[in-house]
Scaffold this motif. Sequence first.
Motif, PDB file in Angstrom:
ATOM      1  N   GLY A  30       0.824  -1.058  -0.017  1.00  0.00           N
ATOM      2  CA  GLY A  30       0.075  -0.173   0.103  1.00  0.00           C
ATOM      3  C   GLY A  30       0.848   1.344  -0.024  1.00  0.00           C
ATOM      4  O   GLY A  30       2.054   1.268  -0.254  1.00  0.00           O
ATOM      5  N   ARG A  31       0.245   2.284   0.289  1.00  0.00           N
ATOM      6  CA  ARG A  31       1.062   3.594   0.307  1.00  0.00           C
ATOM      7  C   ARG A  31       0.704   4.555   1.305  1.00  0.00           C
ATOM      8  O   ARG A  31      -0.543   4.440   1.848  1.00  0.00           O
ATOM      9  CB  ARG A  31       0.827   4.203  -0.892  1.00  0.00           C
ATOM     10  CG  ARG A  31      -0.414   4.772  -1.130  1.00  0.00           C
ATOM     11  CD  ARG A  31      -0.473   5.335  -2.465  1.00  0.00           C
ATOM     12  NE  ARG A  31      -1.489   4.798  -3.454  1.00  0.00           N
ATOM     13  CZ  ARG A  31      -2.377   5.389  -4.705  1.00  0.00           C
ATOM     14  NH1 ARG A  31      -2.137   6.546  -4.658  1.00  0.00           N
ATOM     15  NH2 ARG A  31      -3.245   4.610  -4.948  1.00  0.00           N
ATOM     16  N   ILE A  32       1.616   5.445   1.931  1.00  0.00           N
ATOM     17  CA  ILE A  32       1.188   6.350   3.075  1.00  0.00           C
ATOM     18  C   ILE A  32       0.556   7.576   2.026  1.00  0.00           C
ATOM     19  O   ILE A  32       1.480   8.155   1.391  1.00  0.00           O
ATOM     20  CB  ILE A  32       2.494   6.721   3.603  1.00  0.00           C
ATOM     21  CG1 ILE A  32       2.871   5.547   4.444  1.00  0.00           C
ATOM     22  CG2 ILE A  32       2.072   7.723   4.858  1.00  0.00           C
ATOM     23  CD1 ILE A  32       2.318   4.826   5.422  1.00  0.00           C
ATOM     24  N   VAL A  33      -0.403   7.877   2.386  1.00  0.00           N
ATOM     25  CA  VAL A  33      -1.211   8.997   1.621  1.00  0.00           C
ATOM     26  C   VAL A  33      -0.540  10.519   1.847  1.00  0.00           C
ATOM     27  O   VAL A  33      -0.409  11.205   1.315  1.00  0.00           O
ATOM     28  CB  VAL A  33      -2.754   8.904   1.979  1.00  0.00           C
ATOM     29  CG1 VAL A  33      -3.167  10.075   1.060  1.00  0.00           C
ATOM     30  CG2 VAL A  33      -3.229   7.673   1.370  1.00  0.00           C
ATOM     31  N   GLY A  34      -0.188  10.425   3.334  1.00  0.00           N
ATOM     32  CA  GLY A  34       0.232  11.424   3.738  1.00  0.00           C
ATOM     33  C   GLY A  34       0.441  11.565   5.415  1.00  0.00           C
ATOM     34  O   GLY A  34       0.136  10.637   5.833  1.00  0.00           O
ATOM     35  N   GLU A  35       0.719  12.776   6.068  1.00  0.00           N
ATOM     36  CA  GLU A  35       0.803  13.001   7.590  1.00  0.00           C
ATOM     37  C   GLU A  35      -0.300  13.706   8.035  1.00  0.00           C
ATOM     38  O   GLU A  35      -0.361  14.816   7.307  1.00  0.00           O
ATOM     39  CB  GLU A  35       2.211  13.335   7.829  1.00  0.00           C
ATOM     40  CG  GLU A  35       3.302  12.231   7.693  1.00  0.00           C
ATOM     41  CD  GLU A  35       4.589  12.605   8.322  1.00  0.00           C
ATOM     42  OE1 GLU A  35       4.599  13.265   9.268  1.00  0.00           O
ATOM     43  OE2 GLU A  35       5.668  11.947   7.785  1.00  0.00           O
ATOM     44  N   GLY A  36      -0.648  13.268   8.949  1.00  0.00           N
ATOM     45  CA  GLY A  36      -1.633  14.462   9.807  1.00  0.00           C
ATOM     46  C   GLY A  36      -3.001  14.648   9.012  1.00  0.00           C
ATOM     47  O   GLY A  36      -3.248  14.048   7.980  1.00  0.00           O
ATOM     48  N   ALA A  37      -3.717  15.544   9.598  1.00  0.00           N
ATOM     49  CA  ALA A  37      -5.287  15.635   9.305  1.00  0.00           C
ATOM     50  C   ALA A  37      -5.240  16.507   7.710  1.00  0.00           C
ATOM     51  O   ALA A  37      -6.192  16.212   6.816  1.00  0.00           O
ATOM     52  CB  ALA A  37      -6.049  16.745  10.127  1.00  0.00           C
ATOM     53  N   ALA A  91      -3.706  15.141   5.378  1.00  0.00           N
ATOM     54  CA  ALA A  91      -3.723  14.068   4.186  1.00  0.00           C
ATOM     55  C   ALA A  91      -5.171  13.709   4.018  1.00  0.00           C
ATOM     56  O   ALA A  91      -5.271  12.859   2.977  1.00  0.00           O
ATOM     57  CB  ALA A  91      -2.954  13.203   4.597  1.00  0.00           C
ATOM     58  N   VAL A  92      -6.232  14.020   4.894  1.00  0.00           N
ATOM     59  CA  VAL A  92      -7.433  13.476   4.741  1.00  0.00           C
ATOM     60  C   VAL A  92      -8.147  13.688   3.320  1.00  0.00           C
ATOM     61  O   VAL A  92      -8.964  12.735   2.657  1.00  0.00           O
ATOM     62  CB  VAL A  92      -8.270  13.936   5.938  1.00  0.00           C
ATOM     63  CG1 VAL A  92      -9.912  13.356   5.755  1.00  0.00           C
ATOM     64  CG2 VAL A  92      -7.868  13.354   7.295  1.00  0.00           C
ATOM     65  N   PRO A  93      -8.099  14.675   2.925  1.00  0.00           N
ATOM     66  CA  PRO A  93      -9.064  15.007   1.595  1.00  0.00           C
ATOM     67  C   PRO A  93      -8.431  14.018   0.376  1.00  0.00           C
ATOM     68  O   PRO A  93      -9.121  13.682  -0.177  1.00  0.00           O
ATOM     69  CB  PRO A  93      -8.418  16.424   1.223  1.00  0.00           C
ATOM     70  CG  PRO A  93      -8.286  17.396   2.613  1.00  0.00           C
ATOM     71  CD  PRO A  93      -7.696  16.162   3.218  1.00  0.00           C
ATOM     72  N   LEU A 127      -7.087  11.253   1.026  1.00  0.00           N
ATOM     73  CA  LEU A 127      -7.498   9.745   1.260  1.00  0.00           C
ATOM     74  C   LEU A 127      -8.945   9.638   0.537  1.00  0.00           C
ATOM     75  O   LEU A 127      -9.485   8.604   0.157  1.00  0.00           O
ATOM     76  CB  LEU A 127      -7.238   9.799   2.720  1.00  0.00           C
ATOM     77  CG  LEU A 127      -7.927   8.339   3.316  1.00  0.00           C
ATOM     78  CD1 LEU A 127      -7.392   7.112   2.803  1.00  0.00           C
ATOM     79  CD2 LEU A 127      -8.148   8.291   4.933  1.00  0.00           C
ATOM     80  N   VAL A 128      -9.651  10.447   1.186  1.00  0.00           N
ATOM     81  CA  VAL A 128     -11.165  10.639   0.751  1.00  0.00           C
ATOM     82  C   VAL A 128     -11.197  10.354  -0.776  1.00  0.00           C
ATOM     83  O   VAL A 128     -11.936   9.561  -1.530  1.00  0.00           O
ATOM     84  CB  VAL A 128     -11.832  11.853   1.391  1.00  0.00           C
ATOM     85  CG1 VAL A 128     -13.394  11.864   0.655  1.00  0.00           C
ATOM     86  CG2 VAL A 128     -12.346  11.811   2.879  1.00  0.00           C
ATOM     87  N   LEU A 186      -9.054   9.234  -2.653  1.00  0.00           N
ATOM     88  CA  LEU A 186      -8.581   7.986  -3.340  1.00  0.00           C
ATOM     89  C   LEU A 186      -9.674   6.799  -3.062  1.00  0.00           C
ATOM     90  O   LEU A 186     -10.041   5.732  -3.849  1.00  0.00           O
ATOM     91  CB  LEU A 186      -7.196   7.622  -2.752  1.00  0.00           C
ATOM     92  CG  LEU A 186      -6.223   8.380  -3.121  1.00  0.00           C
ATOM     93  CD1 LEU A 186      -4.967   7.943  -2.111  1.00  0.00           C
ATOM     94  CD2 LEU A 186      -5.600   7.753  -4.452  1.00  0.00           C
ATOM     95  N   LEU A 187     -10.364   6.880  -1.940  1.00  0.00           N
ATOM     96  CA  LEU A 187     -11.433   5.900  -1.563  1.00  0.00           C
ATOM     97  C   LEU A 187     -12.745   6.017  -2.557  1.00  0.00           C
ATOM     98  O   LEU A 187     -13.347   5.396  -2.825  1.00  0.00           O
ATOM     99  CB  LEU A 187     -11.940   6.216  -0.107  1.00  0.00           C
ATOM    100  CG  LEU A 187     -11.011   5.887   1.153  1.00  0.00           C
ATOM    101  CD1 LEU A 187     -11.544   6.189   2.350  1.00  0.00           C
ATOM    102  CD2 LEU A 187     -10.535   4.417   0.688  1.00  0.00           C
TER     103      LEU A 187
END
Lengths: 328, 251
Positions: free
Chosen positions: B227-234, B236-238, B240-241, B243-244
């Motif tokens: 997998g991959r680390i999308v980013g760090e901290g809050a 990175a949430v946008p 992640l959403v 990608l989902l």
Amino acid sequence: MANVLVVAEARGGALKKVAFEATTAARTIADASGGQVHAVLVGAPGIAAEASKLGATGADVVHVCEHPALEQFDAEVLAATVAAAAGATAARAIVVGGTAMGQDIAPRVAAKLGVGVAADATEVTMDGDAIVIRHPMATGKVIATLAASGPVAVITVRPGALAVGTEARAGTVQSLAPALDPAASRVKVTKLTTGGGGKLDLAEAPVVVSGGRGLKAPENFKLVEELADAFGNAAVGATRAVTDDGWRPHSDQIGQTGRQVAPNLYVAVGISGAIQHVAGMRNSKTIVAINKDKDAPIFKVADYGIVGDVFEIVPKFTEMVKAARAQR
Amino acid sequence: MKIAVCIKRVPDMGARFKIGADGASIDETGLKFDMSDFDEWAVEAALQLAEKHAGSTVTVISLGPDSVQETLRKALAMGADAAVQLKAESVPAGGFAVAQALAAELKDGGYDLILFGRLAVDSAAGITGPMVAELLGLPCATALCKLDVQGTSATGERQIEGGVEQLAFPLPAVCTIDQGLVVQARYPSLKGIMAAKKKPLASKPAALGGVGVTITKMELPAERAAGRIVGEGADAVPELVRLLQTEAKVL
């Protein structure tokens, strides 16, 4: 012509999703030899109303056994009734959903019929005349292929692992009497306490949000619950560390000694990813991990990871999931 | 009270498994073995019940090759009174063959309570206990996370999907033990280990019945793609959403 019997589990007057998954698996077996699928549906009076749903997923005949005492699960009555129905329908296979109920009755039915159980199937196929299942064992680290031979095969299917078919059949309703008087049954369910209102079952939920020690205190589990609520179709799970500490009930534990789940989306919040936990969720289709330690093993199984403070990330994630769902 | 506990010797689940040369078994080379977790909890439950009910005895039974004697000795060191090995080259799949052998051993034992772990962590089937109950014509309560004995009857609790069932049943009975019934299984003390050497351990051939279910193949599961680390901290949430929604299509 080889008929297949399926035990269609109902709770609280409604069929469970695993009943349709099991019916679909039964259809696969029956179709290989031009046989029929016979479903057994047991419950309190009124349960017959559910029968047509089994027809819609592939049952040719639905044998409905209604009795006031069968509001609660009764393993002895159910096992006796299923074994009798297997004889009456000349079933060459019996498919049961691998729930608490199914795991309880399938071995009893098999012992009554003098055969083994091919348990916890995540795939059911036919190889010529033989029924072949795939079964993850040793905490999912080994996948076994088992063949069931003998006069009748008893199979349990893992909830959530198999697709639900749409090939409708007649679903002709026939009434079935309990093969044992429920009054004679020795093990009684004296009380059933159901979990919080409308909370989704881990085995059936398309999304599972789980929390671990990274949440630091039991009250912080509300972050996980709020995220689950935001998805609208999510159940809440937990690691063993958390259930052992009494933050959550043992029934919520995902892992080697707990529940094994395979949802479309698994979100691990503050979970390091010990092998015992991963054993319970590694077959999820998409895995998201949120953890402060970038070297945590959970990131090795996660499709998407965010490194950082769960107390900052999860509320933001919850908010954005809500917004995304509101837009649809 | 006379209690029997049926236990299984299993490989340590922490290991990286290899498939045996026959393609249908686990290669046991280099693996460590111990009692299955659930069976340890069942032994602990039996010992606690025996402590509560004066004059009780606990007998442990295991089916398998001579190596299971080590597992039986461990249960004796924990505090069980006697052990029986039902000798067989291996443990057949499907449960029924094993259940027949166990039932034959248990039938005339006069046990009030026969305990099993909810499942063995290697084969992960959880079928032997209820089969033995059926073969012996005994009541059976599975996956108990609570068990109390009062005279000739018992009450228990089990967690089912989305709820908890409370059960009542007469003895003699067969019960399978889930996680949560005991906090932790006790470790054998040095005194226990010494005492275990003098406790009776009988070995007799297992009367295995028919099989009906055979393992035709074993394989290792496909590794999950990295997998991959999308980013760090809050912040990175946008992403992640996004990608989902667009890549995984689960939101």
